[in-house]
Design an enzyme around this catalytic site. Structure first.
Site, short mmCIF file in Angstrom:
data_model
loop_
_atom_site.label_atom_id
_atom_site.label_comp_id
_atom_site.label_asym_id
_atom_site.label_seq_id
_atom_site.Cartn_x
_atom_site.Cartn_y
_atom_site.Cartn_z
N THR A 1 0.87 -1.17 0.00
CA THR A 1 0.00 0.00 0.00
C THR A 1 0.91 1.22 0.00
O THR A 1 1.59 1.50 0.99
CB THR A 1 -0.92 0.01 1.23
OG1 THR A 1 -1.81 -1.11 1.16
CG2 THR A 1 -1.74 1.29 1.28
N LYS B 1 -7.26 1.64 -3.42
CA LYS B 1 -6.97 1.29 -2.02
C LYS B 1 -7.20 2.50 -1.11
O LYS B 1 -7.66 2.36 0.02
CB LYS B 1 -5.54 0.79 -1.89
CG LYS B 1 -5.12 0.40 -0.46
CD LYS B 1 -5.96 -0.74 0.11
CE LYS B 1 -5.60 -1.07 1.57
NZ LYS B 1 -4.32 -1.77 1.69
N LYS C 1 -0.44 5.53 8.40
CA LYS C 1 0.38 5.61 7.19
C LYS C 1 -0.50 5.66 5.95
O LYS C 1 -0.31 6.50 5.05
CB LYS C 1 1.34 4.41 7.13
CG LYS C 1 2.33 4.45 5.95
CD LYS C 1 1.83 3.70 4.71
CE LYS C 1 1.87 2.19 4.92
NZ LYS C 1 1.55 1.44 3.67
#
Length: 289
Positions: free
Chosen positions: A98, A173, A241
């Site tokens: 990711t 995502k 994050k």
């Protein structure tokens, strides 16, 4: 059967690489920056290990990666002993990290220039999804390259889809994480409210989860949330994050994400409570402190 390298054996990568052997029947070579982790994987699944990303990538048809962030990804691809310098023409790099859409486009351009393919393919489903081989995989890249990658990705995915050109997987995502952030905060407030109202939380959730409020988070996290258990799952620091990537991209594309920004600030408060490695459902702990 294909010759596959897998770079990064964390809580996601370790079982994903294992499924390439067990389900896919592929010949797999792994690299991890902690060699002992690579040896443990090889002892369990019977594959090979490599000392560097370049060594792992040499001669492979596919190179898959699942590392921590943009910098980690650049390190295993473009850095000293990185995979890109060793990959053969016509091979395909599939990135399950990711990361930002920006780094996906950067690596796609570098791959095309070097004569091999690139797919950005972040995943959703958490550690349990990886271990059970039922991840959702969101992909960006060239359609022909994707068509080659999809049967290999199927070793650990129940859903895999091409969403557009390079970077589209990462952007999707981001949508996923934006939606989860709001859902978990709403679920936390609902459980908190139910407790304050003197209701039986499990009975309430059993009822409303059969209606329009139903979600994966509700079905899978309400019991542990009600019990105040958070020492498992997708860590708060990892979610922060991911949300930082979402918020940075929103500043580039002009999207307004007020709830996402607020929930990120709430997660910062959870971190101050000592919850950096708590599951993301620990937003409830902030309300109950």
């Amino acid at each position: 059967m294909a010759k596959v390298a897998f770079l990064g054996l964390g809580v996601m990568g370790f079982p994903m690489a294992g499924h390439l052997v067990k389900k896919g029947g592929h010949e797999v070579t792994v690299y991890n920056r902690t060699p002992a982790k690579a040896k443990a994987w090889a002892d369990q699944f019977g594959g090979k290990t490599a000392a560097t990303p370049a060594e792992a990538a040499t001669g492979q048809d596919f190179v898959m990666a699942c590392v921590g962030n943009d910098n980690d990804l650049r390190s295993v691809t473009l850095g000293p002993d990185g995979a890109f310098a060793a990959m053969k023409a016509g091979a395909l790099f599939v990135d399950h990290t990711t990361a930002s859409a920006e780094v996906a486009r950067e690596l796609d351009a570098a791959a095309v220039k070097a004569g091999f393919g690139f797919i950005d393919a972040p995943v959703s489903g958490g550690q349990a999804g990886a271990e059970n081989g039922v991840l959702t995989v969101m992909c960006g890249g060239d359609p022909a390259a994707y068509a080659r990658a999809e049967p290999v990705i199927a070793s650990y995915a129940r859903m895999c889809k091409l969403l557009g050109p390079a970077g589209s997987g990462q952007l999707t995502k981001m949508v996923n994480q934006i939606c989860i952030a709001g859902l978990v905060q709403g679920l936390s407030e609902g459980i908190h409210f139910a407790k304050k109202a003197g209701l039986d939380v499990n009975a309430v959730i059993d009822t409303i989860s059969k209606g329009a409020a139903q979600s994966w988070q509700m079905e899978n996290r309400h019991k542990t949330m009600n019990d105040g258990k958070y020492d498992f799952g997708f860590a708060v620091e990892w979610m922060r994050k991911d949300l930082s990537i979402c918020l940075a991209e929103s500043r580039r594309n002009g999207a307004s994400l007020p709830v996402t920004a607020l929930v990120d600030a709430f997660y910062a408060e959870v971190e101050k409570l000592g919850g950096r490695r708590w599951d993301t459902s620990s937003l409830l702990a902030r309300l109950e402190r």
